[in-house]
Write an enzyme that holds these catalytic residues in place. Structure first.
Site, PDB file in Angstrom:
ATOM      1  N   GLU A 221       0.410  -1.246  -0.474  1.00  0.00           N
ATOM      2  CA  GLU A 221       0.010  -0.110   0.023  1.00  0.00           C
ATOM      3  C   GLU A 221       0.487   0.646  -0.077  1.00  0.00           C
ATOM      4  OE1 GLU A 221      -2.026  -1.537   3.432  1.00  0.00           O
ATOM      5  OE2 GLU A 221      -3.678  -0.687   2.470  1.00  0.00           O
ATOM      6  N   GLY A 238      -0.396   2.148   3.849  1.00  0.00           N
ATOM      7  CA  GLY A 238      -0.450   3.647   2.521  1.00  0.00           C
ATOM      8  C   GLY A 238       0.580   4.631   2.803  1.00  0.00           C
ATOM      9  N   ALA A 264       1.175   3.340   7.951  1.00  0.00           N
ATOM     10  CA  ALA A 264       1.168   4.422   7.587  1.00  0.00           C
ATOM     11  C   ALA A 264       1.882   5.356   7.112  1.00  0.00           C
ATOM     12  CB  ALA A 264      -0.341   4.568   7.225  1.00  0.00           C
TER      13      ALA A 264
END
Length: 344
Positions: A221, A238, A264
């Site tokens: 991601e 992400g 992330a």
């Protein structure tokens, strides 16, 4: 003539008006081809050794197809198709894995990676950038930038649109090869030369550079940069960034072990061992000072992150009160690993 080659491939590509190669498509590259195949190809093309990219005619492609019928049916069938081409053809023969010296050689190395015939950082890609021309990747294929404006005008005058998708040295991997068992949400974010392992999912914001990739299965991601190879069952959250250095030799290769989680907007500049966790938003470079904590969260000592490279079952986090980067044993990962071993 040598009958031992590192790699061989027959391709069709694009040249500019000066006859310079812009790109080459190899449908079925071979690693360590048979001596019999090499001997037949050398006989037809007059190949005497070394690393060479030999421009071949349609007639030569037909002769090669006939010569390889009883040796390699797949390559013979490919050459039969290539013999019908209206685009330039090339036979690229690599006697050894040395630094590429031509655009067709560079493209063959990229194909070997994306076809999963070689893993990231296993090939000599020294000096590859000058061999990859910066071109416009358009709805009509690769176009020399010096010729783009004229072709755009020609298209408009015919009532057509020449769409330019990108201007770059590297094309999309999926325009050349789609590996089996993968999901890629946005194909523009995976470059030719990426290694995408079976079972890998690259989400919309994921990015995989050339000479980088995933062993699979796993979820991407975030960004996988050149020189990074992600192990099985890892999740790159992400917006995360993994830093790797690609060059001729002796440089850092950032590997990510099995079962890792990089949160992330996190990033690493060191290799991770199996089952490591890097919390969201934390960026670790090799020189980052890391406080090692014991089971009671007491400070044991302060080390540089490079000293923890490749160690399994670690949890990296940032102290919310003083901002210090801390490292603890990843208990959850250890317990899960012990349970799996007990079950097996």
């Amino acid at each position: 003539m040598t009958t031992s080659l590192f790699s061989i491939a027959f391709g069709v590509g694009t040249q500019n008006r000066q006859g310079n190669w812009l790109e080459v498509f190899y449908a079925q590259p071979l690693l360590s081809p048979s001596a019999e195949l090499v001997a037949k190809v050398g006989e037809v093309l007059g190949y005497s050794g070394g690393n060479q990219a030999i421009v071949i005619s349609n007639n030569q492609a037909t002769k090669l197809a006939e010569a390889l019928k009883g040796i390699d049916a797949a390559q013979s069938a490919l050459l039969t198709r290539l013999a019908e081409s209206h685009r330039p053809l090339v036979a690229t023969l690599l006697a050894e894995d040395s630094a590429p010296t031509s655009t067709p050689e560079a493209y063959l190395k990229l194909h070997l990676l994306s076809h999963r015939l070689a893993k990231p950082h296993s090939l000599n890609l020294s000096g590859i950038f000058p061999l990859l021309p910066n071109v416009a990747w358009t709805s009509q294929g690769a176009v020399d930038l010096a010729e783009l404006a004229e072709l755009q005008l020609e298209a408009r005058l015919k009532g057509d649109l020449l769409e330019v998708f990108s201007v770059d040295k590297f094309p999309k991997m999926t325009d050349y090869v789609v590996p089996s068992g993968v999901r890629i949400a946005d194909s523009a974010r995976v470059r030719l030369g990426a290694y995408i392992g079976e079972g890998t999912t690259v989400m919309h914001e994921g990015f995989v550079n050339f000479n980088a990739g995933t062993e699979g299965p796993g979820m991407i991601e975030g960004r996988v940069s050149a020189g990074v190879f992600v192990g099985k069952g890892s999740d790159l959250g992400g917006g995360c960034s993994t830093m790797g250095t690609l060059s001729g030799g002796g440089n850092i290769v950032i590997s990510v072990g099995e079962g890792c989680l990089i949160g992330a907007n996190a990033g690493i500049g060191i290799p991770l061992g199996d089952r490591n966790i890097v919390e969201a938003g934390l960026y670790i470079t090799a020189g980052t000072k890391v406080a090692l904590l014991d089971e009671q969260n007491a400070l044991v000592k302060v080390v540089k992150a490079r000293d923890l490279a490749g160690q399994p079952d670690l949890l990296f986090r940032r102290n919310s009160q003083n901002g210090a980067v801390e490292c603890k044993t990843n208990k959850t990962a250890i317990e899960l690993n012990e349970a799996l071993h007990a079950h097996n």
